[in-house]
Design a protein around this motif. Structure first.
Motif, PDB file in Angstrom:
ATOM      1  N   TYR A   1       1.144   5.071 -14.629  1.00 22.11           N
ATOM      2  CA  TYR A   1      -0.038   4.218 -14.439  1.00 22.11           C
ATOM      3  C   TYR A   1       0.323   3.098 -13.471  1.00 22.11           C
ATOM      4  O   TYR A   1       1.404   2.499 -13.569  1.00 22.11           O
ATOM      5  CB  TYR A   1      -0.509   3.640 -15.783  1.00 22.11           C
ATOM      6  CG  TYR A   1      -1.162   4.683 -16.656  1.00 22.11           C
ATOM      7  CD1 TYR A   1      -2.526   4.930 -16.577  1.00 22.11           C
ATOM      8  CD2 TYR A   1      -0.406   5.437 -17.550  1.00 22.11           C
ATOM      9  CE1 TYR A   1      -3.132   5.908 -17.367  1.00 22.11           C
ATOM     10  CE2 TYR A   1      -0.998   6.421 -18.339  1.00 22.11           C
ATOM     11  CZ  TYR A   1      -2.362   6.643 -18.241  1.00 22.11           C
ATOM     12  OH  TYR A   1      -2.955   7.606 -19.019  1.00 22.11           O
ATOM     13  N   LEU A   2      -0.584   2.800 -12.553  1.00 21.99           N
ATOM     14  CA  LEU A   2      -0.297   1.803 -11.520  1.00 21.99           C
ATOM     15  C   LEU A   2      -1.198   0.583 -11.679  1.00 21.99           C
ATOM     16  O   LEU A   2      -2.420   0.708 -11.810  1.00 21.99           O
ATOM     17  CB  LEU A   2      -0.493   2.418 -10.129  1.00 21.99           C
ATOM     18  CG  LEU A   2       0.386   3.639  -9.830  1.00 21.99           C
ATOM     19  CD1 LEU A   2       0.125   4.152  -8.418  1.00 21.99           C
ATOM     20  CD2 LEU A   2       1.870   3.308 -10.004  1.00 21.99           C
TER      21      LEU A   2
ATOM     22  N   ALA B   1       0.843  -1.207   0.000  1.00 22.19           N
ATOM     23  CA  ALA B   1       0.000   0.000   0.000  1.00 22.19           C
ATOM     24  C   ALA B   1       0.877   1.256   0.000  1.00 22.19           C
ATOM     25  O   ALA B   1       0.630   2.211  -0.749  1.00 22.19           O
ATOM     26  CB  ALA B   1      -0.926  -0.020   1.219  1.00 22.19           C
ATOM     27  N   GLN B   2       1.956   1.228   0.811  1.00 22.73           N
ATOM     28  CA  GLN B   2       2.860   2.387   0.873  1.00 22.73           C
ATOM     29  C   GLN B   2       3.544   2.612  -0.472  1.00 22.73           C
ATOM     30  O   GLN B   2       3.702   3.747  -0.919  1.00 22.73           O
ATOM     31  CB  GLN B   2       3.929   2.175   1.954  1.00 22.73           C
ATOM     32  CG  GLN B   2       3.405   2.214   3.381  1.00 22.73           C
ATOM     33  CD  GLN B   2       2.707   3.532   3.690  1.00 22.73           C
ATOM     34  OE1 GLN B   2       3.023   4.573   3.118  1.00 22.73           O
ATOM     35  NE2 GLN B   2       1.711   3.479   4.549  1.00 22.73           N
ATOM     36  N   ALA B   3       3.961   1.518  -1.116  1.00 20.27           N
ATOM     37  CA  ALA B   3       4.649   1.646  -2.416  1.00 20.27           C
ATOM     38  C   ALA B   3       3.715   2.282  -3.448  1.00 20.27           C
ATOM     39  O   ALA B   3       4.116   3.184  -4.201  1.00 20.27           O
ATOM     40  CB  ALA B   3       5.121   0.272  -2.896  1.00 20.27           C
ATOM     41  N   PHE B   4       2.462   1.838  -3.493  1.00 17.24           N
ATOM     42  CA  PHE B   4       1.519   2.436  -4.449  1.00 17.24           C
ATOM     43  C   PHE B   4       1.292   3.914  -4.123  1.00 17.24           C
ATOM     44  O   PHE B   4       1.206   4.744  -5.028  1.00 17.24           O
ATOM     45  CB  PHE B   4       0.188   1.682  -4.435  1.00 17.24           C
ATOM     46  CG  PHE B   4       0.185   0.441  -5.307  1.00 17.24           C
ATOM     47  CD1 PHE B   4       0.463   0.527  -6.664  1.00 17.24           C
ATOM     48  CD2 PHE B   4      -0.104  -0.804  -4.775  1.00 17.24           C
ATOM     49  CE1 PHE B   4       0.458  -0.604  -7.485  1.00 17.24           C
ATOM     50  CE2 PHE B   4      -0.114  -1.944  -5.574  1.00 17.24           C
ATOM     51  CZ  PHE B   4       0.171  -1.844  -6.924  1.00 17.24           C
ATOM     52  N   ARG B   5       1.212   4.216  -2.834  1.00 14.86           N
ATOM     53  CA  ARG B   5       0.965   5.625  -2.475  1.00 14.86           C
ATOM     54  C   ARG B   5       2.150   6.506  -2.862  1.00 14.86           C
ATOM     55  O   ARG B   5       1.986   7.628  -3.321  1.00 14.86           O
ATOM     56  CB  ARG B   5       0.639   5.750  -0.978  1.00 14.86           C
ATOM     57  CG  ARG B   5      -0.729   5.157  -0.717  1.00 14.86           C
ATOM     58  CD  ARG B   5      -1.298   5.411   0.645  1.00 14.86           C
ATOM     59  NE  ARG B   5      -2.558   4.670   0.728  1.00 14.86           N
ATOM     60  CZ  ARG B   5      -2.779   3.633   1.535  1.00 14.86           C
ATOM     61  NH1 ARG B   5      -1.843   3.237   2.373  1.00 14.86           N
ATOM     62  NH2 ARG B   5      -3.932   3.000   1.521  1.00 14.86           N
ATOM     63  N   ARG B   6       3.372   5.960  -2.708  1.00 13.21           N
ATOM     64  CA  ARG B   6       4.553   6.761  -3.081  1.00 13.21           C
ATOM     65  C   ARG B   6       4.629   6.950  -4.598  1.00 13.21           C
ATOM     66  O   ARG B   6       5.174   7.923  -5.094  1.00 13.21           O
ATOM     67  CB  ARG B   6       5.832   6.075  -2.570  1.00 13.21           C
ATOM     68  CG  ARG B   6       6.031   6.238  -1.063  1.00 13.21           C
ATOM     69  CD  ARG B   6       7.430   5.836  -0.629  1.00 13.21           C
ATOM     70  NE  ARG B   6       7.736   4.465  -0.933  1.00 13.21           N
ATOM     71  CZ  ARG B   6       8.657   4.045  -1.785  1.00 13.21           C
ATOM     72  NH1 ARG B   6       9.399   4.923  -2.443  1.00 13.21           N
ATOM     73  NH2 ARG B   6       8.866   2.776  -1.990  1.00 13.21           N
ATOM     74  N   ALA B   7       4.092   5.963  -5.330  1.00 15.76           N
ATOM     75  CA  ALA B   7       4.177   6.026  -6.802  1.00 15.76           C
ATOM     76  C   ALA B   7       3.022   6.822  -7.417  1.00 15.76           C
ATOM     77  O   ALA B   7       3.067   7.174  -8.596  1.00 15.76           O
ATOM     78  CB  ALA B   7       4.176   4.603  -7.356  1.00 15.76           C
TER      79      ALA B   7
ATOM     80  N   LEU C   1      -6.705   1.340  -2.911  1.00 13.22           N
ATOM     81  CA  LEU C   1      -5.378   1.745  -3.386  1.00 13.22           C
ATOM     82  C   LEU C   1      -5.503   2.638  -4.631  1.00 13.22           C
ATOM     83  O   LEU C   1      -6.492   2.526  -5.373  1.00 13.22           O
ATOM     84  CB  LEU C   1      -4.542   0.503  -3.726  1.00 13.22           C
ATOM     85  CG  LEU C   1      -4.256  -0.454  -2.568  1.00 13.22           C
ATOM     86  CD1 LEU C   1      -3.531  -1.704  -3.066  1.00 13.22           C
ATOM     87  CD2 LEU C   1      -3.431   0.238  -1.490  1.00 13.22           C
ATOM     88  N   PRO C   2      -4.496   3.465  -4.885  1.00 16.43           N
ATOM     89  CA  PRO C   2      -4.589   4.377  -6.047  1.00 16.43           C
ATOM     90  C   PRO C   2      -4.208   3.686  -7.362  1.00 16.43           C
ATOM     91  O   PRO C   2      -3.254   4.063  -8.031  1.00 16.43           O
ATOM     92  CB  PRO C   2      -3.583   5.477  -5.679  1.00 16.43           C
ATOM     93  CG  PRO C   2      -2.566   4.783  -4.837  1.00 16.43           C
ATOM     94  CD  PRO C   2      -3.289   3.708  -4.081  1.00 16.43           C
ATOM     95  N   LEU C   3      -4.954   2.645  -7.718  1.00 18.26           N
ATOM     96  CA  LEU C   3      -4.619   1.852  -8.914  1.00 18.26           C
ATOM     97  C   LEU C   3      -5.343   2.358 -10.148  1.00 18.26           C
ATOM     98  O   LEU C   3      -6.443   2.899 -10.058  1.00 18.26           O
ATOM     99  CB  LEU C   3      -5.034   0.393  -8.708  1.00 18.26           C
ATOM    100  CG  LEU C   3      -4.427  -0.387  -7.557  1.00 18.26           C
ATOM    101  CD1 LEU C   3      -4.905  -1.833  -7.592  1.00 18.26           C
ATOM    102  CD2 LEU C   3      -2.917  -0.329  -7.626  1.00 18.26           C
ATOM    103  N   ASP C   4      -4.730   2.112 -11.294  1.00 17.39           N
ATOM    104  CA  ASP C   4      -5.399   2.340 -12.570  1.00 17.39           C
ATOM    105  C   ASP C   4      -5.856   1.012 -13.165  1.00 17.39           C
ATOM    106  O   ASP C   4      -6.928   0.925 -13.756  1.00 17.39           O
ATOM    107  CB  ASP C   4      -4.433   3.021 -13.553  1.00 17.39           C
ATOM    108  CG  ASP C   4      -3.978   4.358 -13.025  1.00 17.39           C
ATOM    109  OD1 ASP C   4      -4.787   5.291 -13.022  1.00 17.39           O
ATOM    110  OD2 ASP C   4      -2.810   4.458 -12.569  1.00 17.39           O
TER     111      ASP C   4
END
Ligand code: SF4
Length: 327
Positions: free
Chosen positions: A183-184, A171-177, A210-213
């Motif tokens: 695009y995630l 979750a932290q990795a996605f938030r940092r990216a 999560l901030p996913l695409d």
């Protein structure tokens, strides 16, 4: 709400609309390894991992990246009249090297005029800020996707499969990216033997935040030469059969964030490596996708139907087979 014809938000349709034509992914083997295999994080890797099972034949042999790109483009151009391509750095952890080395490798693929972007598969604990800064810079000119394995939001599952990180790390990795123009994409696996269906739905709710695409939904499959295959031989556990998976993935889609584009609806593996379930190889992609779309239509279900509606959780479908999945 506008329900798309597929009844879910399709990655293929997204690409078609964004670029105005079909875009193909080219698997690239850049010769990385993985910190979960070389002892940096752990030894032996994830219990289900056999690199050959998710690396197409064409990407297994170590040949120069430019040649891999040229060979794949020549083939796809001839077969599908394709004209735009994404270089997919797929096997192992494709950010597991110093930044200078990554730049050198990615840019070899990006040199080709028909490559419009790169997709990078890696682990969430392999993403320093300088690498994210570089990808952010690349994303100004190219279609850049970062794909991380989530696998499950259940930390006990992640421990049992020897992932070497917990859900919070992902979750932290996605938030940092996020918010960098990259695009995630997340990759999740349903059917780990310790998880029941209610647990798998909890994963769906957690990853929907999560901030996913994009998202890849995989059913667990057992492949040869893995710790999971050894466990399966010693004490067989249930894996989703075809009808179960079709019904379950419809349920997952109902709970999933409606904004995520669906890149995969099931997992497969080469015939010679697949132990179970066999349908992953016996059914064509078109058959599986048709069955899922047909089922969604029959149920009048669609992606995001129950998203954010806690009261809709745990219909009979969730409870069905619970005993079986509890082992
Ligand atoms: S992180 Fe990926 S490459 Fe590494 S062992 Fe796990 S599945 Fe395999």
């Amino acid at each position: 709400m506008n329900i798309p014809a597929e009844r879910y938000n399709s990655y293929g349709v997204f690409l078609q609309e964004k670029f105005g034509h079909r875009v193909h992914k080219i698997p690239i083997n850049a010769g990385f390894t993985c910190p979960n295999r070389d002892g940096t994080v752990a030894q032996g890797g994830c219990t289900y991992c056999n690199i050959d099972s998710f690396t197409p034949e064409t990407a297994r042999v170590r040949i120069p990246i430019q040649q891999q790109v040229e060979d794949s483009i020549a083939y796809l151009r001839g077969r599908f009249k394709a004209k735009a391509f994404i270089a997919y750095f797929q096997p192992y952890s494709n950010t597991y090297a110093p930044l200078e080395r990554l730049q050198e490798l990615y840019e070899q693929a990006l040199q080709h005029p028909e490559i419009i972007g790169i997709s990078i598969g890696t682990r969430p604990d392999c993403l320093d800020d300088d690498k994210l800064d570089y990808l952010q810079q690349l994303a100004r000119d190219y279609f850049v996707t970062l794909e991380l394995g989530i696998e499950s939001a259940n930390d006990e599952t992640l421990r049992l499969v020897n992932r070497g990180h917990d859900f919070n790390c992902t979750a932290q990795a996605f938030r940092r990216a996020a918010n960098r123009g990259i695009y995630l994409c997340g990759h999740v696996v349903y059917g780990f033997p310790n998880e029941n269906k209610a647990e798998m739905l909890r994963t769906t709710h957690a990853l929907s935040e999560l901030p996913l695409d994009f998202i890849k939904l995989h059913n667990l499959h057992v492949v040869r030469h893995t710790e999971l295959a050894r466990q399966f031989r010693e004490k067989p556990f249930p894996v989703f059969d075809f009808e179960e998976w079709v019904a379950f993935v419809c349920e997952i889609l109902r709970h999933l964030n409606p904004d995520f584009k669906i890149e995969r609806l099931y997992g497969d593996a080469p015939q010679e490596l697949l132990v179970a379930p066999r349908w992953c190889k016996e059914k064509s992609a078109a058959e599986v996708i048709y069955a899922i779309q047909h089922k969604l239509k029959k149920l009048e279900a669609y992606q995001g139907q129950y998203f954010g509606k806690a009261s809709e959780i745990a219909p009979q479908a969730v409870i069905a087979k619970e005993e079986q999945y509890n082992g």
